[in-house]
Design an enzyme around this catalytic site. Structure first.
Site, PDB file in Angstrom:
ATOM      1  N   LYS A   1       4.468 -10.544  -6.964  1.00 50.57           N
ATOM      2  CA  LYS A   1       5.236 -11.432  -6.182  1.00 50.57           C
ATOM      3  C   LYS A   1       4.118 -12.436  -4.874  1.00 50.57           C
ATOM      4  CE  LYS A   1       8.526 -11.638  -2.418  1.00 50.57           C
ATOM      5  NZ  LYS A   1       9.512 -10.984  -1.642  1.00 50.57           N
TER       6      LYS A   1
ATOM      7  N   GLU B   1      15.425 -11.279  10.873  1.00 50.39           N
ATOM      8  CA  GLU B   1      14.931 -10.182  10.228  1.00 50.39           C
ATOM      9  C   GLU B   1      14.244  -9.307  11.289  1.00 50.39           C
ATOM     10  OE1 GLU B   1      12.404  -9.017   6.223  1.00 50.39           O
ATOM     11  OE2 GLU B   1      12.498 -11.152   6.907  1.00 50.39           O
TER      12      GLU B   1
END
Length: 395
Positions: free
Chosen positions: A147, A197
């Site tokens: 990723k 977040e």
């Protein structure tokens, strides 16, 4: 947190924000800092937490109310901005029901408010180029690189100076349960944002992290919005991407904790513009207890903003992204002299200097990603900031 009980309100602290001041709010409280008592000198990143502990001790020996606050960069060798302010005030958090008043306290786009500035917007790279970069990155994924998070930027210019405090007000009130921040990061720039977040928080021997990964844009129609959220929760691609991030966070925290709870299932986390998959990881720290900043540096960067494995992802990001991230995708927050504090991932943010505003948004690229889809995701993430100033990105 070793501070007196909050007396003011978060909005009152915003009202008193002056150039050079700092602000940070979370679902628990808000803080306003003014002045600079000490600045962290340049030094190695691998000793950052110890150096900040020493800075607090030197700047305010015996003062349990002293805090260090600042921003960490995305790059491991980037500039760090951490200061001990002269004064700090705390307040209760924003009320959950608060919402921004359209057009209040912030310049609007040309044609919508004759009193506001005219904006120009330049995407870096161009949208089609970014989609192509994503597709190229998919082809570079292999058994090692699983990723990579690729970002793009928007460079906005207004014909009048921008007010960071006004921008922050609009951002903070759009998502009052998020994490809003504004602070001077040097070179005449102010970092302003509203991140959903939490990287990590420490309160005594308790630690909490809430990684987000896997996203989809929200829709104004309630039925369609619900379907979007349900599809995200079922998505095998997004669940896999999210699981990689949660595993990385748990692996980093486990050696530092006596106990660690990692839920098996993520939850849906909604902001004004996005649905995310989120997992709340909680633990009890082992002795000796690391500080909040030590925990943050152990976690940063997570696969949510970099990739897996980090070294290979960093290398590809440096090759493909045509700009320096600076504090974007780093961490911003605070720590007190006892080691408690909160650090959030520096996303949904911009850098303000005079009449210029640079915004950033990224998307996780995994096997099965498509350039057009990730372009749409970054466009949705830009809306957090763009809608606050009344600007629409041209696609």
């Amino acid at each position: 947190m070793s501070t007196a009980a909050p007396l003011a309100t978060a909005e009152a602290l915003l009202d008193d924000l002056r150039p050079g001041d700092a602000f940070f709010s979370s679902p628990r409280h808000a803080l306003h800092a003014r002045g600079v008592r000490a600045v962290l000198p340049d030094g190695p990143h691998d000793r950052l937490a110890a150096r900040v502990d020493a800075l607090l001790a030197d700047a305010a020996p015996g003062d349990s109310r002293a805090i260090a606050l600042g921003a960490l960069p995305f790059a491991p060798d980037g500039p760090v901005r951490v200061v001990v302010p002269e004064s700090v005030r705390w307040a209760a958090p924003f009320a959950a029901g608060e919402a921004p008043t359209p057009g209040a306290g912030c310049p609007a786009a040309a044609g919508r408010d004759s009193t506001g500035p005219t904006w120009s917007v330049r995407p870096v790279p161009a949208p089609a180029t970014y989609a192509g970069i994503v597709d190229e990155a998919v082809g570079r994924l292999d058994g090692e690189l699983q990723k990579v998070v690729l970002a793009r930027s928007l460079e906005l210019h207004a014909d009048a100076p921008l007010d960071p405090a006004a921008l922050l007000r609009r951002l903070a009130l759009r998502d009052p349960r998020g994490y809003a921040f504004a602070l001077d990061v040097g070179d005449g720039e102010t970092l302003v944002g509203a991140s959903p977040e939490l990287l990590v928080a420490r309160r005594g021997d308790r630690v909490i992290a809430r990684p987000l990964a896997g996203s989809t844009p929200r829709r104004p129609d309630p039925g369609e919005d619900h379907e979007r959220a349900a599809a995200l929760f079922r998505s095998a691609k997004d669940r896999h991407e999210h699981g990689v991030v949660v595993d990385a966070v748990a692996d980093a925290l486990r050696p530092l904790c006596a106990t660690l709870d990692v839920p098996a299932e993520p939850a849906l986390v909604g902001t004004a513009t996005m649905w995310h998959l989120g997992t709340t990881v909680t633990g009890r720290l082992a002795d000796p207890q690391p500080s909040a900043l030590a925990l943050a540096t152990a976690l940063h960067p997570t696969p949510a903003v970099c990739g897996t494995p980090p070294a290979a992802a960093h290398e590809l990001i440096a090759e493909l992204e045509p700009f320096e991230r600076g504090p974007y995708a780093g961490a911003v927050g605070w720590q007190d002299a006892a080691g408690d504090g909160e650090w959030v991932v520096t996303i949904r943010c911009g850098l303000v200097r005079d009449n210029a505003l640079r915004l950033f948004a990224g998307a996780g690229v995994v096997a099965g990603s498509r350039g057009e889809d990730e372009l749409a995701e970054t466009a949705a993430k830009f809306r957090t900031f763009l809608s606050a100033i009344g600007v629409e990105e041209e696609r």
